[in-house]
Motif scaffolding. Structure first.
Motif, PDB file in Angstrom:
ATOM      1  N   THR A  64       0.911  -1.192   0.063  1.00 40.92           N
ATOM      2  CA  THR A  64      -0.045   0.142  -0.058  1.00 40.92           C
ATOM      3  C   THR A  64       0.685   1.459  -0.022  1.00 40.92           C
ATOM      4  O   THR A  64       0.641   1.958  -0.799  1.00 40.92           O
ATOM      5  CB  THR A  64      -0.954  -0.176   1.189  1.00 40.92           C
ATOM      6  OG1 THR A  64      -2.004  -1.238   1.038  1.00 40.92           O
ATOM      7  CG2 THR A  64      -1.940   1.131   1.208  1.00 40.92           C
ATOM      8  N   PRO A  65       1.774   1.345   0.838  1.00 37.49           N
ATOM      9  CA  PRO A  65       2.507   2.624   0.779  1.00 37.49           C
ATOM     10  C   PRO A  65       3.614   2.684  -0.445  1.00 37.49           C
ATOM     11  O   PRO A  65       3.704   3.660  -0.871  1.00 37.49           O
ATOM     12  CB  PRO A  65       3.569   2.504   2.024  1.00 37.49           C
ATOM     13  CG  PRO A  65       3.119   1.542   2.992  1.00 37.49           C
ATOM     14  CD  PRO A  65       2.038   0.811   2.264  1.00 37.49           C
ATOM     15  N   LEU A  66       3.775   1.626  -1.250  1.00 39.22           N
ATOM     16  CA  LEU A  66       4.435   1.794  -2.171  1.00 39.22           C
ATOM     17  C   LEU A  66       3.532   2.077  -3.502  1.00 39.22           C
ATOM     18  O   LEU A  66       4.007   2.975  -4.513  1.00 39.22           O
ATOM     19  CB  LEU A  66       5.158   0.323  -2.861  1.00 39.22           C
ATOM     20  CG  LEU A  66       5.872   0.126  -4.089  1.00 39.22           C
ATOM     21  CD1 LEU A  66       6.918   0.780  -3.998  1.00 39.22           C
ATOM     22  CD2 LEU A  66       6.192  -1.343  -4.326  1.00 39.22           C
ATOM     23  N   LEU A  67       2.451   1.748  -3.499  1.00 41.91           N
ATOM     24  CA  LEU A  67       1.452   2.097  -4.575  1.00 41.91           C
ATOM     25  C   LEU A  67       1.216   3.707  -4.261  1.00 41.91           C
ATOM     26  O   LEU A  67       1.029   4.401  -5.117  1.00 41.91           O
ATOM     27  CB  LEU A  67       0.165   1.431  -4.496  1.00 41.91           C
ATOM     28  CG  LEU A  67       0.296  -0.161  -5.047  1.00 41.91           C
ATOM     29  CD1 LEU A  67      -1.005  -0.859  -4.500  1.00 41.91           C
ATOM     30  CD2 LEU A  67       0.826  -0.055  -6.408  1.00 41.91           C
ATOM     31  N   ILE A  68       1.061   4.191  -3.081  1.00 35.85           N
ATOM     32  CA  ILE A  68       0.635   5.514  -2.699  1.00 35.85           C
ATOM     33  C   ILE A  68       2.012   6.352  -3.305  1.00 35.85           C
ATOM     34  O   ILE A  68       1.835   7.424  -3.971  1.00 35.85           O
ATOM     35  CB  ILE A  68       0.303   5.760  -1.419  1.00 35.85           C
ATOM     36  CG1 ILE A  68      -0.894   5.146  -0.924  1.00 35.85           C
ATOM     37  CG2 ILE A  68       0.429   7.310  -1.124  1.00 35.85           C
ATOM     38  CD1 ILE A  68      -1.181   5.028   0.548  1.00 35.85           C
ATOM     39  N   LEU A  69       3.000   5.837  -2.783  1.00 39.22           N
ATOM     40  CA  LEU A  69       4.345   6.765  -3.254  1.00 39.22           C
ATOM     41  C   LEU A  69       4.535   6.793  -4.992  1.00 39.22           C
ATOM     42  O   LEU A  69       4.924   7.806  -5.463  1.00 39.22           O
ATOM     43  CB  LEU A  69       5.602   6.094  -2.815  1.00 39.22           C
ATOM     44  CG  LEU A  69       5.938   6.327  -1.137  1.00 39.22           C
ATOM     45  CD1 LEU A  69       7.184   5.553  -0.827  1.00 39.22           C
ATOM     46  CD2 LEU A  69       6.266   7.747  -1.183  1.00 39.22           C
ATOM     47  N   ARG A  73       4.338  10.277  -6.969  1.00 36.10           N
ATOM     48  CA  ARG A  73       5.381  10.548  -7.974  1.00 36.10           C
ATOM     49  C   ARG A  73       4.844  10.722  -9.247  1.00 36.10           C
ATOM     50  O   ARG A  73       5.368  11.988 -10.060  1.00 36.10           O
ATOM     51  CB  ARG A  73       6.300   9.596  -8.124  1.00 36.10           C
ATOM     52  CG  ARG A  73       7.498   9.670  -8.713  1.00 36.10           C
ATOM     53  CD  ARG A  73       8.339   8.519  -8.923  1.00 36.10           C
ATOM     54  NE  ARG A  73       9.701   8.640  -9.619  1.00 36.10           N
ATOM     55  CZ  ARG A  73      10.293   7.773 -10.026  1.00 36.10           C
ATOM     56  NH1 ARG A  73      10.438   6.595  -9.573  1.00 36.10           N
ATOM     57  NH2 ARG A  73      11.362   8.025 -11.009  1.00 36.10           N
ATOM     58  N   LYS A  74       3.976   9.963  -9.773  1.00 37.46           N
ATOM     59  CA  LYS A  74       3.186  10.198 -11.058  1.00 37.46           C
ATOM     60  C   LYS A  74       2.515  11.493 -11.176  1.00 37.46           C
ATOM     61  O   LYS A  74       2.708  12.070 -12.154  1.00 37.46           O
ATOM     62  CB  LYS A  74       2.320   9.175 -11.503  1.00 37.46           C
ATOM     63  CG  LYS A  74       2.013   8.964 -12.824  1.00 37.46           C
ATOM     64  CD  LYS A  74       1.621   7.578 -13.570  1.00 37.46           C
ATOM     65  CE  LYS A  74       1.353   7.838 -14.741  1.00 37.46           C
ATOM     66  NZ  LYS A  74       1.969   7.008 -15.742  1.00 37.46           N
ATOM     67  N   VAL A  75       1.575  11.744 -10.339  1.00 34.44           N
ATOM     68  CA  VAL A  75       0.815  13.164  -9.932  1.00 34.44           C
ATOM     69  C   VAL A  75       1.856  14.400 -10.161  1.00 34.44           C
ATOM     70  O   VAL A  75       1.713  15.283 -10.754  1.00 34.44           O
ATOM     71  CB  VAL A  75      -0.102  13.003  -8.978  1.00 34.44           C
ATOM     72  CG1 VAL A  75      -0.672  14.381  -8.792  1.00 34.44           C
ATOM     73  CG2 VAL A  75      -1.130  12.093  -9.150  1.00 34.44           C
TER      74      VAL A  75
END
Length: 86
Positions: A64-69, A73-75
């Motif tokens: 979950t933290p990896l997906l949020i990071l 980053r993409k945004v």
């Protein structure tokens, strides 16, 4: 002994959950969320649910933290490219 360990685990969960809400930067929130997932995994293990603790460790502390990071980053990268086009 187990009561003291449970109390310490609950305090750690409460402190990290409060920190996750208090932090304003999304990237730092993801890192605090990873700490919260680790604290919850410890709490589940102390409460004699090691299978739930392992699942929490994998999902709550890593994925979950990896997906949020990656999303943050993409945004941010997309926002910089749009600002450069103007």
């Amino acid at each position: 002994m187990t009561d003291a360990l449970t109390l310490v685990s609950l305090l750690l969960v409460a402190a990290s959950a409060t920190a996750a809400v208090a932090v304003r930067d999304p990237a730092r929130q993801a890192l605090v969320l990873a700490v919260l997932g680790l604290a919850l995994a410890v709490l589940f293990t102390v409460l004699q649910a090691p299978d739930v603790g392992l699942s929490q460790l994998a999902v709550g502390s890593a994925l979950t933290p990896l997906l949020i990071l990656l999303s943050v980053r993409k945004v941010r990268r997309r926002g910089r490219s749009e600002d450069g086009d103007r």
